[in-house]
Design an enzyme around this catalytic site. Structure first.
Site, PDB file in Angstrom:
ATOM      1  N   ALA A  11       0.832  -1.212   0.000  1.00 33.40           N
ATOM      2  CA  ALA A  11       0.000   0.000   0.000  1.00 33.40           C
ATOM      3  C   ALA A  11       0.862   1.257   0.000  1.00 33.40           C
ATOM      4  O   ALA A  11       0.461   2.296   0.514  1.00 33.40           O
ATOM      5  CB  ALA A  11      -0.947  -0.008   1.197  1.00 33.40           C
ATOM      6  N   HIS A  13       3.245   4.018  -2.427  1.00 31.71           N
ATOM      7  CA  HIS A  13       2.805   4.905  -3.507  1.00 31.71           C
ATOM      8  C   HIS A  13       2.317   4.133  -4.733  1.00 31.71           C
ATOM      9  O   HIS A  13       1.271   4.446  -5.297  1.00 31.71           O
ATOM     10  CB  HIS A  13       3.940   5.847  -3.920  1.00 31.71           C
ATOM     11  CG  HIS A  13       4.204   6.946  -2.946  1.00 31.71           C
ATOM     12  ND1 HIS A  13       3.204   7.567  -2.227  1.00 31.71           N
ATOM     13  CD2 HIS A  13       5.363   7.549  -2.565  1.00 31.71           C
ATOM     14  CE1 HIS A  13       3.725   8.507  -1.449  1.00 31.71           C
ATOM     15  NE2 HIS A  13       5.045   8.504  -1.639  1.00 31.71           N
ATOM     16  N   VAL A  14       3.092   3.116  -5.170  1.00 28.50           N
ATOM     17  CA  VAL A  14       2.701   2.369  -6.373  1.00 28.50           C
ATOM     18  C   VAL A  14       1.412   1.599  -6.117  1.00 28.50           C
ATOM     19  O   VAL A  14       0.456   1.668  -6.896  1.00 28.50           O
ATOM     20  CB  VAL A  14       3.810   1.396  -6.839  1.00 28.50           C
ATOM     21  CG1 VAL A  14       3.355   0.630  -8.075  1.00 28.50           C
ATOM     22  CG2 VAL A  14       5.097   2.141  -7.145  1.00 28.50           C
ATOM     23  N   ASP A  35      -1.089  -4.774   3.179  1.00 25.38           N
ATOM     24  CA  ASP A  35       0.231  -4.272   3.569  1.00 25.38           C
ATOM     25  C   ASP A  35       0.497  -4.695   5.004  1.00 25.38           C
ATOM     26  O   ASP A  35      -0.435  -4.831   5.805  1.00 25.38           O
ATOM     27  CB  ASP A  35       0.268  -2.740   3.451  1.00 25.38           C
ATOM     28  CG  ASP A  35       1.693  -2.203   3.363  1.00 25.38           C
ATOM     29  OD1 ASP A  35       2.095  -1.752   2.285  1.00 25.38           O
ATOM     30  OD2 ASP A  35       2.415  -2.252   4.394  1.00 25.38           O
ATOM     31  N   VAL A 120       5.319  -6.244 -10.113  1.00 27.56           N
ATOM     32  CA  VAL A 120       5.823  -4.880 -10.281  1.00 27.56           C
ATOM     33  C   VAL A 120       7.108  -4.657  -9.474  1.00 27.56           C
ATOM     34  O   VAL A 120       7.941  -3.829  -9.824  1.00 27.56           O
ATOM     35  CB  VAL A 120       4.748  -3.840  -9.870  1.00 27.56           C
ATOM     36  CG1 VAL A 120       5.239  -2.409 -10.063  1.00 27.56           C
ATOM     37  CG2 VAL A 120       3.458  -4.055 -10.664  1.00 27.56           C
ATOM     38  N   SER A 121       7.284  -5.416  -8.400  1.00 25.92           N
ATOM     39  CA  SER A 121       8.447  -5.234  -7.512  1.00 25.92           C
ATOM     40  C   SER A 121       9.762  -5.446  -8.261  1.00 25.92           C
ATOM     41  O   SER A 121       9.871  -6.332  -9.109  1.00 25.92           O
ATOM     42  CB  SER A 121       8.372  -6.215  -6.335  1.00 25.92           C
ATOM     43  OG  SER A 121       7.139  -6.100  -5.666  1.00 25.92           O
ATOM     44  N   ARG A 153       7.393   5.525 -21.259  1.00 28.61           N
ATOM     45  CA  ARG A 153       8.428   6.553 -21.081  1.00 28.61           C
ATOM     46  C   ARG A 153       9.038   6.940 -22.441  1.00 28.61           C
ATOM     47  O   ARG A 153       9.179   8.123 -22.747  1.00 28.61           O
ATOM     48  CB  ARG A 153       9.518   6.033 -20.132  1.00 28.61           C
ATOM     49  CG  ARG A 153       9.064   6.014 -18.683  1.00 28.61           C
ATOM     50  CD  ARG A 153      10.089   5.407 -17.748  1.00 28.61           C
ATOM     51  NE  ARG A 153       9.674   5.615 -16.358  1.00 28.61           N
ATOM     52  CZ  ARG A 153      10.063   4.863 -15.330  1.00 28.61           C
ATOM     53  NH1 ARG A 153      10.889   3.856 -15.526  1.00 28.61           N
ATOM     54  NH2 ARG A 153       9.632   5.124 -14.108  1.00 28.61           N
ATOM     55  N   HIS A 177      14.136  -5.135 -17.418  1.00 21.93           N
ATOM     56  CA  HIS A 177      13.742  -3.819 -16.905  1.00 21.93           C
ATOM     57  C   HIS A 177      14.949  -3.210 -16.205  1.00 21.93           C
ATOM     58  O   HIS A 177      15.184  -3.413 -15.032  1.00 21.93           O
ATOM     59  CB  HIS A 177      12.577  -3.981 -15.929  1.00 21.93           C
ATOM     60  CG  HIS A 177      11.995  -2.682 -15.459  1.00 21.93           C
ATOM     61  ND1 HIS A 177      11.677  -1.651 -16.314  1.00 21.93           N
ATOM     62  CD2 HIS A 177      11.675  -2.250 -14.218  1.00 21.93           C
ATOM     63  CE1 HIS A 177      11.175  -0.645 -15.616  1.00 21.93           C
ATOM     64  NE2 HIS A 177      11.168  -0.982 -14.347  1.00 21.93           N
TER      65      HIS A 177
END
Length: 309
Positions: A11, A13-14, A35, A120-121, A153, A177
């Site tokens: 929980a 920002h992302v 979280d 995403v981590s 981006r 990435h």
């Protein structure tokens, strides 16, 4: 079309921004934020739910420390882990985040064995591998979010350079990435017009370099955290493609089994996303230099995996 339940793990920002976007797009009847920080997911979820009458969505947002709240979720977006600080590479996060992702993955497999994981981590490609190995899920149900963000981006920088709408820029960024990502110039067009007809090679090279350093550029400004608006938008675009069975072609980190000459690693490639997760990996023709760059990127992912042991 919407899912019954989508859970965001983390929980920060992302994660919180993902939850808000999921709710506003009404992609699930219930959006759960989990979280370990006591009260944080509950407080943020309640705040988001209280925005529902203004924004006009009925997706109920709830927060919890406990994975029981996530039972039966269709999709998990995993954002848990420590964020980058200035001077840190994504690989510096390796050992800490691997431990976190391992424990998260065990819980996901326990409470929602049929779910799909969007990782995403960071370091993204290796964390996706950790989740795949820990859950034992098929590769169709563990996908990494990287290429969508990196491509966004790249497109945003081209838009600034040319003064054209982002909507008219088509592009693909493949590979790991990180600093070895591979923007495919041969597939970059503006309303079908090749980028090479609109910019010099020198300017294109500068845009590629800025894309590769896109995350670090933001970390440099923020100093105490990393990007979250664009990463959350990218993860939610993937979730939407799956929930609505859109068959979207998006660059995602997928577990390769011989595609692009790679086996047994996650790497950013063009993927068809829809119901059930990864439907297909598209093999596109690359130039010799793009192929070499993708091999270099794959080696960088292998090196990080080796560092994790």
């Amino acid at each position: 079309m919407s899912a019954n339940k989508i859970t965001v793990v983390g929980a920060g920002h992302v994660g919180a921004t993902c939850a808000q976007r999921l709710a506003e797009k009404e992609l699930a009847r219930e959006v759960v934020m989990i979280d370990i920080a006591e009260g944080i997911p509950q407080g943020k979820a309640l705040d988001q739910w209280e925005s529902a009458p203004v924004e006009g969505f009925d997706s109920h947002v709830v927060g919890a420390q406990d994975y029981e709240a996530a039972a039966g979720s269709d999709i998990f977006i995993v954002t848990a882990g420590i964020a980058r600080k200035p001077g840190m590479s994504r690989d510096d996060l390796l050992k800490t985040n691997a431990g976190i992702v391992r424990s998260v993955s065990k819980e996901i497999a326990r409470v929602a064995p049929d779910s799909i994981i969007i990782m995403v981590s960071n370091p993204l490609d290796v964390m996706a591998q950790v989740a795949l190995d820990t859950t034992g899920f098929p590769r169709e149900r563990v996908i990494g979010m990287a290429g969508v963000l990196d491509t966004a981006r790249y497109r945003s920088f081209i838009s600034l350079e040319l003064g054209v709408s982002v909507e008219d820029i088509q592009a693909l960024v493949l590979g790991g990435h990180g600093d070895t990502m591979v923007p495919l110039v041969s597939y970059t067009t503006i309303s079908g017009i090749p980028l090479t007809q609109m910019l010099s090679q020198e300017r294109i090279d500068a845009l590629i370099e800025r894309t590769r350093k896109g995350g670090a550029e933001i970390v440099g400004y923020l100093k105490t955290g990393s990007a979250y608006y664009a990463p959350s938008a990218a993860a939610v675009q993937m979730a939407e493609a799956i929930v609505k069975d859109k068959n979207r072609i998006l660059p995602c980190a997928a577990h390769l089994k011989g595609e692009y000459g790679q086996d047994g690693i996650f790497l950013g490639v063009p993927c068809k996303l829809g119901e059930g997760g990864l439907k297909e990996i598209l093999q596109v023709e690359l130039t010799d230099s793009e192929e070499a760059a993708l091999r270099t990127s794959a080696e960088a992912v292998r090196d990080t995996m080796a560092a994790l042991g």
